[in-house]
Scaffold this active site. Structure first.
Site, PDB file in Angstrom:
ATOM      1  N   ILE A 187      -4.562  -6.135 -29.959  1.00  0.00           N
ATOM      2  CA  ILE A 187      -4.834  -4.748 -30.207  1.00  0.00           C
ATOM      3  C   ILE A 187      -5.239  -4.403 -28.768  1.00  0.00           C
ATOM      4  O   ILE A 187      -5.793  -4.850 -27.914  1.00  0.00           O
ATOM      5  CB  ILE A 187      -5.973  -4.850 -30.873  1.00  0.00           C
ATOM      6  CG1 ILE A 187      -5.698  -5.220 -32.122  1.00  0.00           C
ATOM      7  CG2 ILE A 187      -6.487  -3.279 -31.049  1.00  0.00           C
ATOM      8  CD1 ILE A 187      -7.025  -5.313 -33.139  1.00  0.00           C
ATOM      9  N   ARG A 230      -1.317  -4.306 -41.723  1.00  0.00           N
ATOM     10  CA  ARG A 230      -0.075  -5.003 -41.606  1.00  0.00           C
ATOM     11  C   ARG A 230      -0.555  -6.649 -41.716  1.00  0.00           C
ATOM     12  O   ARG A 230       0.277  -7.360 -41.648  1.00  0.00           O
ATOM     13  CB  ARG A 230       0.633  -4.958 -40.075  1.00  0.00           C
ATOM     14  CG  ARG A 230       1.488  -3.680 -40.080  1.00  0.00           C
ATOM     15  CD  ARG A 230       1.773  -3.174 -38.476  1.00  0.00           C
ATOM     16  NE  ARG A 230       2.403  -1.986 -38.459  1.00  0.00           N
ATOM     17  CZ  ARG A 230       2.062  -0.926 -38.613  1.00  0.00           C
ATOM     18  NH1 ARG A 230       0.666  -0.529 -38.891  1.00  0.00           N
ATOM     19  NH2 ARG A 230       2.877   0.211 -38.603  1.00  0.00           N
ATOM     20  N   GLU A 260      -8.719  -0.972 -23.068  1.00  0.00           N
ATOM     21  CA  GLU A 260      -8.542   0.228 -22.048  1.00  0.00           C
ATOM     22  C   GLU A 260      -7.355  -0.119 -20.885  1.00  0.00           C
ATOM     23  O   GLU A 260      -7.143   0.944 -20.236  1.00  0.00           O
ATOM     24  CB  GLU A 260      -9.928   0.068 -21.295  1.00  0.00           C
ATOM     25  CG  GLU A 260     -11.056   0.626 -22.372  1.00  0.00           C
ATOM     26  CD  GLU A 260     -12.443   0.396 -21.788  1.00  0.00           C
ATOM     27  OE1 GLU A 260     -13.445   1.015 -22.579  1.00  0.00           O
ATOM     28  OE2 GLU A 260     -12.568  -0.084 -20.567  1.00  0.00           O
ATOM     29  N   THR A 261      -7.119  -1.303 -20.615  1.00  0.00           N
ATOM     30  CA  THR A 261      -6.165  -1.646 -19.465  1.00  0.00           C
ATOM     31  C   THR A 261      -4.984  -2.065 -19.720  1.00  0.00           C
ATOM     32  O   THR A 261      -4.593  -2.200 -21.078  1.00  0.00           O
ATOM     33  CB  THR A 261      -6.957  -2.775 -18.671  1.00  0.00           C
ATOM     34  OG1 THR A 261      -6.812  -3.983 -19.349  1.00  0.00           O
ATOM     35  CG2 THR A 261      -8.470  -2.567 -18.430  1.00  0.00           C
ATOM     36  N   SER A 280      -3.533 -15.169 -28.441  1.00  0.00           N
ATOM     37  CA  SER A 280      -2.171 -15.187 -28.302  1.00  0.00           C
ATOM     38  C   SER A 280      -1.398 -15.424 -27.110  1.00  0.00           C
ATOM     39  O   SER A 280      -0.320 -16.181 -27.483  1.00  0.00           O
ATOM     40  CB  SER A 280      -1.652 -13.659 -28.777  1.00  0.00           C
ATOM     41  OG  SER A 280      -2.001 -13.254 -29.980  1.00  0.00           O
ATOM     42  N   SER A 303      -2.914 -11.673 -33.160  1.00  0.00           N
ATOM     43  CA  SER A 303      -2.958 -10.378 -33.073  1.00  0.00           C
ATOM     44  C   SER A 303      -3.464  -9.852 -32.006  1.00  0.00           C
ATOM     45  O   SER A 303      -4.806  -9.888 -31.347  1.00  0.00           O
ATOM     46  CB  SER A 303      -4.196  -9.987 -34.162  1.00  0.00           C
ATOM     47  OG  SER A 303      -4.876  -8.585 -34.224  1.00  0.00           O
ATOM     48  N   HIS A 324      -3.750  -4.904 -19.678  1.00  0.00           N
ATOM     49  CA  HIS A 324      -3.771  -6.431 -20.275  1.00  0.00           C
ATOM     50  C   HIS A 324      -2.729  -6.475 -21.451  1.00  0.00           C
ATOM     51  O   HIS A 324      -2.219  -7.527 -21.749  1.00  0.00           O
ATOM     52  CB  HIS A 324      -5.095  -6.871 -20.360  1.00  0.00           C
ATOM     53  CG  HIS A 324      -5.378  -8.371 -20.414  1.00  0.00           C
ATOM     54  ND1 HIS A 324      -5.911  -8.845 -21.433  1.00  0.00           N
ATOM     55  CD2 HIS A 324      -4.746  -9.246 -19.498  1.00  0.00           C
ATOM     56  CE1 HIS A 324      -5.695 -10.396 -21.134  1.00  0.00           C
ATOM     57  NE2 HIS A 324      -5.104 -10.345 -20.079  1.00  0.00           N
ATOM     58  N   PHE A 380       7.819 -15.208 -34.542  1.00  0.00           N
ATOM     59  CA  PHE A 380       6.928 -14.474 -33.952  1.00  0.00           C
ATOM     60  C   PHE A 380       6.149 -13.721 -35.039  1.00  0.00           C
ATOM     61  O   PHE A 380       6.580 -12.547 -35.294  1.00  0.00           O
ATOM     62  CB  PHE A 380       7.683 -13.415 -33.109  1.00  0.00           C
ATOM     63  CG  PHE A 380       7.104 -12.506 -32.247  1.00  0.00           C
ATOM     64  CD1 PHE A 380       6.904 -11.297 -32.355  1.00  0.00           C
ATOM     65  CD2 PHE A 380       6.287 -13.065 -31.265  1.00  0.00           C
ATOM     66  CE1 PHE A 380       6.139 -10.455 -31.405  1.00  0.00           C
ATOM     67  CE2 PHE A 380       5.445 -12.282 -30.238  1.00  0.00           C
ATOM     68  CZ  PHE A 380       5.337 -10.948 -30.579  1.00  0.00           C
ATOM     69  N   GLU A 398      -1.939 -18.284 -25.651  1.00  0.00           N
ATOM     70  CA  GLU A 398      -1.896 -19.736 -25.876  1.00  0.00           C
ATOM     71  C   GLU A 398      -0.952 -20.061 -26.995  1.00  0.00           C
ATOM     72  O   GLU A 398      -0.731 -21.170 -27.038  1.00  0.00           O
ATOM     73  CB  GLU A 398      -3.109 -20.106 -26.079  1.00  0.00           C
ATOM     74  CG  GLU A 398      -4.036 -20.045 -24.566  1.00  0.00           C
ATOM     75  CD  GLU A 398      -4.561 -19.062 -24.406  1.00  0.00           C
ATOM     76  OE1 GLU A 398      -4.922 -18.049 -25.275  1.00  0.00           O
ATOM     77  OE2 GLU A 398      -4.696 -18.725 -23.134  1.00  0.00           O
TER      78      GLU A 398
END
Ligand SMILES: Nc1c(NC[C@H](O)[C@H](O)[C@H](O)CO)[nH]c(=O)[nH]c1=O
Ligand SMILES: CC(=O)[C@@H](O)COP(=O)(O)O
Length: 160
Positions: free
Chosen positions: A91, A136, A94-95, A65, A89, A97, A122, A67
């Site tokens: 998702i 979705r 853990e971080t 995403s 997409s 990011h 978007f 890019e």
């Protein structure tokens, strides 16, 4: 209105206008392609249903995403498209990011709408878990790709 109160696949074709001859670009992220492929299909099917010729739909893939902004920008600069749909997409992991990717992608696509005179839609799911993404991209809440394709057509015709 939250998505749970609005099915993403429901649209009124009569509200769109004459789309004959419009050229639409679809830039598709390969990350989470189990989600982005159904999003692409929803967008593609809606464009065809609304009267866009298959030959007037251009698809480019990008790695993730983040890019999408560059991919959409390059498409705007090199292809005579009337709108671009950026499909991704993201998702949560853990971080943090997730937050950076979502924010950068949203801001980047917003910036393209300011810099160019062609709408960039978007169509990026930013979900906390896979189930939300499934819901979705053709699941119980419909398909964000369908909604984005209709938005692309309406925006391409804005002011015409
Ligand atoms: N974690 C996800 C990513 N991460 C990859 C970035 O989008 C980007 O490709 C990488 O940082 C190299 O620049 N991308 C998604 O689309 N979805 C994710 O869940
Ligand atoms: C959106 C992301 O980049 C994310 O999925 C990466 O996962 P993690 O935060 O566990 O590295």
């Amino acid at each position: 209105m939250a998505t749970e109160n609005k099915n993403l696949s429901v649209y009124d074709k009569a509200s769109i206008g004459n789309v004959k001859g419009l050229k639409i670009g679809l830039v598709v992220s390969e990350w989470n392609n189990n989600i982005t492929e159904p999003l692409f299909q929803g967008a593609f099917d809606a464009l065809i249903d609304c009267g866009i010729a298959t030959s007037d739909i251009i698809r480019w893939n990008v790695p993730g995403s983040f890019e999408l902004t560059f991919g959409a920008k390059k498409m705007l600069e090199t292809q005579a498209v009337d709108a671009v749909v950026a499909i991704g997409s993201v998702i949560r992991g853990e971080t943090s990011h997730f937050d950076y990717v979502c924010s950068a992608t949203a801001q980047g696509i917003k910036d393209l709408n300011v810099q160019f005179n062609v709408p960039v839609i978007f169509c990026v799911l930013t979900d906390d878990n896979l189930q939300q993404s499934i819901d979705r991209s053709g699941g119980k809440h419909g398909n964000k790709g369908t909604e984005a394709a209709v938005a692309a057509l309406k925006m391409a015709l804005l002011g015409k």
